[in-house]
Design a protein around this motif. Structure first.
Motif, PDB file in Angstrom:
ATOM      1  N   ARG A  28       6.273  15.534   5.318  1.00 57.05           N
ATOM      2  CA  ARG A  28       5.795  14.075   5.645  1.00 57.05           C
ATOM      3  C   ARG A  28       4.624  13.829   6.848  1.00 57.05           C
ATOM      4  N   ILE A  75       5.208   7.187   8.412  1.00 53.00           N
ATOM      5  CA  ILE A  75       5.274   6.139   7.246  1.00 53.00           C
ATOM      6  C   ILE A  75       3.888   6.159   6.853  1.00 53.00           C
ATOM      7  N   THR A  76       3.538   6.304   5.577  1.00 48.97           N
ATOM      8  CA  THR A  76       2.379   5.848   4.902  1.00 48.97           C
ATOM      9  C   THR A  76       2.281   4.615   4.222  1.00 48.97           C
ATOM     10  N   GLU A  78       1.210   4.074   1.386  1.00 52.06           N
ATOM     11  CA  GLU A  78       1.608   4.065   0.091  1.00 52.06           C
ATOM     12  C   GLU A  78       3.331   3.823   0.088  1.00 52.06           C
ATOM     13  N   GLU A  79       3.970   4.283   0.860  1.00 51.79           N
ATOM     14  CA  GLU A  79       5.420   3.861   1.086  1.00 51.79           C
ATOM     15  C   GLU A  79       5.672   2.519   1.309  1.00 51.79           C
ATOM     16  N   THR A  82       4.844   0.380  -1.948  1.00 48.24           N
ATOM     17  CA  THR A  82       5.650   0.715  -3.058  1.00 48.24           C
ATOM     18  C   THR A  82       7.251   0.576  -2.732  1.00 48.24           C
ATOM     19  N   ALA A  84       8.964   2.115  -0.895  1.00 48.35           N
ATOM     20  CA  ALA A  84       9.681   3.721  -1.125  1.00 48.35           C
ATOM     21  C   ALA A  84      10.145   4.047   0.222  1.00 48.35           C
ATOM     22  N   LEU A  85      10.193   3.396   1.310  1.00 53.80           N
ATOM     23  CA  LEU A  85      10.403   3.884   2.530  1.00 53.80           C
ATOM     24  C   LEU A  85      12.106   4.050   2.837  1.00 53.80           C
ATOM     25  N   ALA A  88      13.152   7.429   1.641  1.00 55.04           N
ATOM     26  CA  ALA A  88      12.655   8.535   2.386  1.00 55.04           C
ATOM     27  C   ALA A  88      14.012   8.822   3.403  1.00 55.04           C
TER      28      ALA A  88
END
Length: 235
Positions: A28, A75-76, A78-79, A82, A84-85, A88
């Motif tokens: 990460r 945290i990115t 992209e996350e 999308t 998607a967090l 994670a």
């Protein structure tokens, strides 16, 4: 690379489950392109740079608060884009529990207990204790802090863990299970049904039956709301 530009030490692989958590955190950090120092500064110094570094060493299991904040600090975009967090945090929690289970449990449990197999009070107490181990053996103090004020006193939790007593009522049983990461109503329901079975021969099952029915009603209501929700646009 660390904040000083030196290569990081290899992950300690003495305990494989602990190493997997460390690798997850390092990956990460690498994807986010941040240093431990930057992460700590963004977090206001808590956790410290050294705490973040230790979390990825594989030499010990960090607290969940440290792991959670590590995820926050990496945290990115992209996350976020999308959604998607959530996965994670779910993955991080699973790896953290596995690492704790491997290093802190007083005995090894090969799989999560199945409440559907509970018939007696002795069965219930045994499987509550096994769930506690499966959750990574949280301490009574940690479990008390995870619950509402007065819901799960550490003194009571300690006696349940030792096998001396059962939780006194459905509310305390639910608090114990939630502190062992059995959180979703659909996962709690079989436990309450099992508790009703275990108490039936004493004629004390009514409050457990009521709690079970209330939980089932909540699950059904939640499912109805999901079905009634509008479908996402195809555009």
């Amino acid at each position: 690379m660390t904040g000083m530009g030196r290569p990081e030490k290899p992950v300690n692989r003495t305990v494989p489950a602990r190493a997997k958590l460390a690798e997850f955190l390092r990956e990460r950090k690498a994807r986010a392109g941040r240093t431990y120092e930057q992460m700590s500064e963004t977090a206001g110094g808590m956790p410290s740079k050294a705490t973040f570094e230790r979390a990825t060493s594989g030499s010990s299991v960090p607290s969940w608060e440290t792991v959670s904040e590590f995820i926050n600090m990496t945290i990115t975009e992209e996350e976020v884009s999308t959604s998607a967090l959530g996965s994670a945090y779910t993955c991080g929690l699973d790896l953290w529990i596995r690492a704790r289970r491997a290093t802190r449990a007083p005995y090894y449990v090969h799989k999560a207990p199945d409440p559907n197999l509970i018939s007696t009070e002795a069965d219930l107490l045994r499987d509550l204790r096994r769930q506690h181990v499966w959750a990574g053996y949280p301490t009574p103090g940690e479990m008390e802090r995870m619950s509402g004020i007065g819901e799960l006193p550490s003194s009571t939790t300690r006696r349940v863990i030792k096998g001396e007593i059962l939780p006194v009522d459905p509310r305390q049983t639910i608090a114990f299970l939630k502190a062992c990461y059995v959180v979703r109503p659909v996962d709690l329901a079989p436990w309450l049904f099992a508790a009703a079975r275990a108490h039936a021969y004493l004629g004390a099952a009514s409050k457990w039956d009521s709690a079970h029915q209330e939980l089932l009603a909540r699950i059904e209501k939640s499912q109805d709301q999901e079905e009634a929700a509008p479908a996402p646009s195809a555009s």
